[in-house]
Design a protein around this motif. Structure first.
Motif, PDB file in Angstrom:
ATOM      1  N   UNK A  89      -9.043  -1.658 -11.299  1.00  0.00           N
ATOM      2  CA  UNK A  89      -8.837  -1.820  -9.867  1.00  0.00           C
ATOM      3  C   UNK A  89      -7.432  -1.343  -9.545  1.00  0.00           C
ATOM      4  N   UNK A  90      -7.290  -0.717  -8.392  1.00  0.00           N
ATOM      5  CA  UNK A  90      -5.978  -0.221  -7.968  1.00  0.00           C
ATOM      6  C   UNK A  90      -5.678  -0.749  -6.569  1.00  0.00           C
ATOM      7  N   UNK A  91      -4.421  -1.098  -6.343  1.00  0.00           N
ATOM      8  CA  UNK A  91      -3.987  -1.536  -5.017  1.00  0.00           C
ATOM      9  C   UNK A  91      -2.624  -0.908  -4.729  1.00  0.00           C
ATOM     10  N   UNK A  92      -2.594   0.204  -3.971  1.00  0.00           N
ATOM     11  CA  UNK A  92      -1.347   0.898  -3.668  1.00  0.00           C
ATOM     12  C   UNK A  92      -0.721   0.486  -2.335  1.00  0.00           C
ATOM     13  N   UNK A  93      -1.025  -0.700  -1.865  1.00  0.00           N
ATOM     14  CA  UNK A  93      -0.613  -1.140  -0.539  1.00  0.00           C
ATOM     15  C   UNK A  93       0.909  -1.137  -0.372  1.00  0.00           C
ATOM     16  N   UNK A 111      -8.960  -4.948 -15.134  1.00  0.00           N
ATOM     17  CA  UNK A 111      -7.551  -4.577 -15.235  1.00  0.00           C
ATOM     18  C   UNK A 111      -7.062  -4.054 -13.891  1.00  0.00           C
ATOM     19  N   UNK A 112      -5.778  -4.231 -13.608  1.00  0.00           N
ATOM     20  CA  UNK A 112      -5.227  -3.921 -12.290  1.00  0.00           C
ATOM     21  C   UNK A 112      -3.975  -3.066 -12.388  1.00  0.00           C
ATOM     22  N   UNK A 113      -3.941  -2.001 -11.583  1.00  0.00           N
ATOM     23  CA  UNK A 113      -2.719  -1.238 -11.316  1.00  0.00           C
ATOM     24  C   UNK A 113      -2.364  -1.551  -9.876  1.00  0.00           C
ATOM     25  N   UNK A 114      -1.124  -1.966  -9.640  1.00  0.00           N
ATOM     26  CA  UNK A 114      -0.808  -2.587  -8.365  1.00  0.00           C
ATOM     27  C   UNK A 114       0.567  -2.181  -7.849  1.00  0.00           C
ATOM     28  N   UNK A 116       4.181  -2.363  -6.331  1.00  0.00           N
ATOM     29  CA  UNK A 116       5.312  -3.252  -6.627  1.00  0.00           C
ATOM     30  C   UNK A 116       5.995  -3.728  -5.348  1.00  0.00           C
ATOM     31  N   UNK A 117       5.317  -3.603  -4.231  1.00  0.00           N
ATOM     32  CA  UNK A 117       5.886  -3.964  -2.927  1.00  0.00           C
ATOM     33  C   UNK A 117       5.463  -5.358  -2.472  1.00  0.00           C
ATOM     34  N   UNK A 118       6.287  -5.927  -1.657  1.00  0.00           N
ATOM     35  CA  UNK A 118       6.124  -7.219  -0.975  1.00  0.00           C
ATOM     36  C   UNK A 118       5.597  -8.302  -1.922  1.00  0.00           C
ATOM     37  N   UNK A 119       4.542  -8.994  -1.555  1.00  0.00           N
ATOM     38  CA  UNK A 119       4.101 -10.167  -2.310  1.00  0.00           C
ATOM     39  C   UNK A 119       3.293  -9.834  -3.560  1.00  0.00           C
ATOM     40  N   UNK A 120       2.849  -8.596  -3.713  1.00  0.00           N
ATOM     41  CA  UNK A 120       1.921  -8.278  -4.797  1.00  0.00           C
ATOM     42  C   UNK A 120       2.477  -8.569  -6.191  1.00  0.00           C
ATOM     43  N   UNK A 121       3.735  -8.241  -6.493  1.00  0.00           N
ATOM     44  CA  UNK A 121       4.241  -8.569  -7.832  1.00  0.00           C
ATOM     45  C   UNK A 121       4.269 -10.067  -8.121  1.00  0.00           C
ATOM     46  N   UNK A 122       4.451 -10.876  -7.081  1.00  0.00           N
ATOM     47  CA  UNK A 122       4.436 -12.330  -7.291  1.00  0.00           C
ATOM     48  C   UNK A 122       3.059 -12.806  -7.739  1.00  0.00           C
ATOM     49  N   UNK A 123       2.025 -12.234  -7.186  1.00  0.00           N
ATOM     50  CA  UNK A 123       0.667 -12.594  -7.583  1.00  0.00           C
ATOM     51  C   UNK A 123       0.329 -11.995  -8.952  1.00  0.00           C
ATOM     52  N   UNK A 124       0.743 -10.766  -9.168  1.00  0.00           N
ATOM     53  CA  UNK A 124       0.363 -10.036 -10.384  1.00  0.00           C
ATOM     54  C   UNK A 124       1.109 -10.517 -11.626  1.00  0.00           C
ATOM     55  N   UNK A 125       2.371 -10.880 -11.477  1.00  0.00           N
ATOM     56  CA  UNK A 125       3.163 -11.242 -12.643  1.00  0.00           C
ATOM     57  C   UNK A 125       3.165 -10.105 -13.650  1.00  0.00           C
ATOM     58  N   UNK A 126       2.982 -10.444 -14.926  1.00  0.00           N
ATOM     59  CA  UNK A 126       2.954  -9.419 -15.970  1.00  0.00           C
ATOM     60  C   UNK A 126       1.523  -8.989 -16.302  1.00  0.00           C
ATOM     61  N   UNK A 127       0.581  -9.332 -15.433  1.00  0.00           N
ATOM     62  CA  UNK A 127      -0.829  -9.062 -15.710  1.00  0.00           C
ATOM     63  C   UNK A 127      -1.347  -7.790 -15.045  1.00  0.00           C
ATOM     64  N   UNK A 128      -0.473  -7.027 -14.402  1.00  0.00           N
ATOM     65  CA  UNK A 128      -0.873  -5.763 -13.773  1.00  0.00           C
ATOM     66  C   UNK A 128       0.156  -4.700 -14.104  1.00  0.00           C
TER      67      UNK A 128
END
Length: 167
Positions: A89-93, A111-114, A116-128
């Protein structure tokens, strides 16, 4: 099978609002073909809105009509199947107030590629695999790594499942 999806694809569940950055993702996808000769299909879901026409025109301009599949709104059961069937899954928001697609992907074992903007890294942590969605080279690199590195995808899926339990 009823959706006639490609055998291998990246999945992006999001309406085509400008900040969701479909256009940036499409440009990176096209460059992945040019630079690496790599083909990666993209399946997108989400209700169509006024900006969808702009995104669809970009698909045509970039010659990606055979690789990009817009399914529109899909029921929750189908959404789950798409998460589980995707290579990743990819999220380039460019902006998110919450990271629901990140958590949904993690819960489904995708698996997620996400971004690195706004809140997304907080949700993803080291799992994306995080990338800067405003940097086309970084986006291309993230797509390439996710496409080619099976061990990375497996590791991210395991981390994502563990991270989902935190929420």
């Amino acid at each position: 099978q009823a959706l006639r999806l490609p055998q291998t694809f990246a999945f992006y569940p999001a309406q085509t609002w400008p900040h969701k950055n479909h256009v940036g993702l499409l440009r990176a996808l096209a460059q992945l073909r040019v630079r690496d000769g790599a083909r990666l299909d993209l399946v997108c879901t989400g209700a169509r809105n006024d900006y969808h026409e702009t995104v669809a025109a970009e698909v045509v301009r970039l010659g990606l009509g055979d690789a990009v599949h817009f399914l529109g709104y899909v029921p929750e059961a189908v959404l789950g199947v798409l998460y589980r069937s995707a290579l990743f899954t990819v999220n380039p928001s460019l902006f998110e107030g919450a990271g629901l697609t990140v958590l949904e992907a993690f819960q489904a074992g995708a698996p997620m590629a996400c971004s690195s903007r706004t809140s997304l890294p907080e949700y993803a942590g080291d799992a994306a695999l995080l990338f800067d969605p405003r940097d086309e080279c970084a986006t291309i690199d993230a797509l390439r790594r996710m496409l080619l590195d099976e061990a990375l995808r497996r590791e991210l899926a395991v981390r994502g499942a563990a991270r989902a339990r935190l929420f």
